[in-house]
Design a protein around this motif. Sequence first.
Motif, short mmCIF file in Angstrom:
data_model
loop_
_atom_site.label_atom_id
_atom_site.label_comp_id
_atom_site.label_asym_id
_atom_site.label_seq_id
_atom_site.Cartn_x
_atom_site.Cartn_y
_atom_site.Cartn_z
N ARG A 105 0.87 -1.18 0.00
CA ARG A 105 0.00 0.00 0.00
C ARG A 105 0.91 1.23 0.00
N VAL A 106 0.81 2.01 -1.06
CA VAL A 106 1.63 3.22 -1.20
C VAL A 106 0.76 4.43 -0.83
N PHE A 107 1.19 5.16 0.19
CA PHE A 107 0.43 6.32 0.64
C PHE A 107 0.39 7.40 -0.44
N VAL A 108 -0.81 7.97 -0.67
CA VAL A 108 -0.99 8.99 -1.68
C VAL A 108 -1.22 10.35 -1.04
N THR A 109 -2.26 10.47 -0.23
CA THR A 109 -2.59 11.76 0.36
C THR A 109 -3.58 11.56 1.51
N THR A 110 -3.77 12.63 2.29
CA THR A 110 -4.77 12.65 3.36
C THR A 110 -5.81 13.71 3.03
N VAL A 111 -7.09 13.34 3.11
CA VAL A 111 -8.19 14.25 2.76
C VAL A 111 -9.04 14.51 4.00
N LYS A 112 -9.31 15.77 4.27
CA LYS A 112 -10.20 16.13 5.38
C LYS A 112 -11.65 16.03 4.92
N LEU A 113 -12.47 15.31 5.67
CA LEU A 113 -13.85 15.06 5.29
C LEU A 113 -14.80 16.11 5.87
N ALA A 114 -16.06 16.02 5.46
CA ALA A 114 -17.03 17.07 5.77
C ALA A 114 -17.33 17.19 7.26
N ASP A 115 -17.17 16.11 8.04
CA ASP A 115 -17.47 16.16 9.47
C ASP A 115 -16.22 16.39 10.31
N GLY A 116 -15.09 16.68 9.67
CA GLY A 116 -13.85 16.92 10.40
C GLY A 116 -12.96 15.70 10.51
N SER A 117 -13.47 14.53 10.16
CA SER A 117 -12.63 13.34 10.16
C SER A 117 -11.73 13.34 8.91
N ILE A 118 -10.91 12.32 8.75
CA ILE A 118 -9.99 12.28 7.63
C ILE A 118 -10.07 10.95 6.90
N ALA A 119 -9.58 10.95 5.66
CA ALA A 119 -9.45 9.73 4.87
C ALA A 119 -8.01 9.67 4.35
N ASP A 165 -5.37 0.90 -11.19
CA ASP A 165 -6.82 0.97 -11.01
C ASP A 165 -7.25 0.36 -9.69
N HIS A 166 -6.45 0.52 -8.64
CA HIS A 166 -6.81 -0.02 -7.33
C HIS A 166 -6.36 0.97 -6.26
N PHE A 167 -7.37 1.62 -5.61
CA PHE A 167 -7.12 2.55 -4.52
C PHE A 167 -7.93 2.12 -3.30
N GLU A 168 -7.41 2.48 -2.13
CA GLU A 168 -8.12 2.24 -0.88
C GLU A 168 -8.05 3.50 -0.03
N ALA A 169 -9.15 3.77 0.70
CA ALA A 169 -9.20 4.94 1.57
C ALA A 169 -9.63 4.50 2.97
N ASP A 170 -8.75 4.70 3.96
CA ASP A 170 -9.07 4.41 5.36
C ASP A 170 -9.67 5.66 5.98
N VAL A 171 -10.90 5.54 6.49
CA VAL A 171 -11.61 6.68 7.08
C VAL A 171 -11.42 6.63 8.60
N TYR A 172 -10.89 7.72 9.18
CA TYR A 172 -10.60 7.79 10.60
C TYR A 172 -11.42 8.89 11.26
N ALA A 173 -11.90 8.59 12.47
CA ALA A 173 -12.46 9.59 13.37
C ALA A 173 -11.53 9.65 14.57
N GLY A 174 -10.65 10.63 14.60
CA GLY A 174 -9.60 10.65 15.60
C GLY A 174 -8.60 9.54 15.30
N SER A 175 -8.35 8.68 16.28
CA SER A 175 -7.45 7.54 16.08
C SER A 175 -8.21 6.25 15.77
N THR A 176 -9.53 6.33 15.64
CA THR A 176 -10.36 5.14 15.40
C THR A 176 -10.67 5.03 13.91
N LYS A 177 -10.37 3.90 13.33
CA LYS A 177 -10.68 3.70 11.92
C LYS A 177 -12.13 3.25 11.77
#
Length: 262
Positions: free
Chosen positions: A87-101, A109-121
Amino acid sequence: MRSTRRTTLRTAAVCVGAAAVLAFPVGSAFAAASAAPQPAVQPGVGQPVTEPPVTEPSVAGRSVTEAPVTDLKADRTAPAVKPKPARVFVTTVKLADGSIAKVYKIGDDHFEADVYAGSTKRDTLVSKGGATTYGQSNGLHVVLQPNGTVTSWMEGGPKPKPGVERESSVRITMPDGRIAKLIDGPDGKRVAISMPNGNRLAAIDLKHPSAQNDGWTYRIVQDGKRVKFVVIDGKGGGSSWVYRFDGKLIEKYTAERSAPKA
């Protein structure tokens, strides 16, 4: 009387032989029966029936009437285990509720996005083969696009307009040791070039597609629908490296150096 006595012996012999056969496994009984020759019968003369001998299995080895046992474990070959793609890290995106992806590239043609709320995935969105993936949690809507970009909105709020996406970026170390940040966003593709210590050297895009520094040339090239980033070593004779905007090196050309004149 003589005829009757012979019939009795024949019957008894058959019964004893049958009992002997039934005392062994079915495979051994069939093998013994097919191997032994039948006694010849003279015309007009009664002959006692002789049962074929049954070979007892010995302790030291198996009899010829028993099928050999094959060790199936010796023929088994362990299946090759394919290595798990990195898994090669690409970027971090801030989401609409303040959490991150956190977005990762796994392969073409294969990407994955881990959605975190604080330190909880919360979850992992997976986009493979050009598919767009949607996720929802506590009123938050998240979309992972086939090119690795992520958009989000809250329940009841305005959705992002089609075609409006947040930018993604990949950092690579070029052959000259400098850093190139390949950026893909709503305004198109561009490249920011800097020194390893972070000092900015140049920025190029499709409107200003070329820059030079210390004998090296950096270019953005439109190749049909694809956009490539090219690095050219002008000091070393013209060798070049071609990258996609996901950071993967796809082409390399080595210049032939001519022999120095005498």
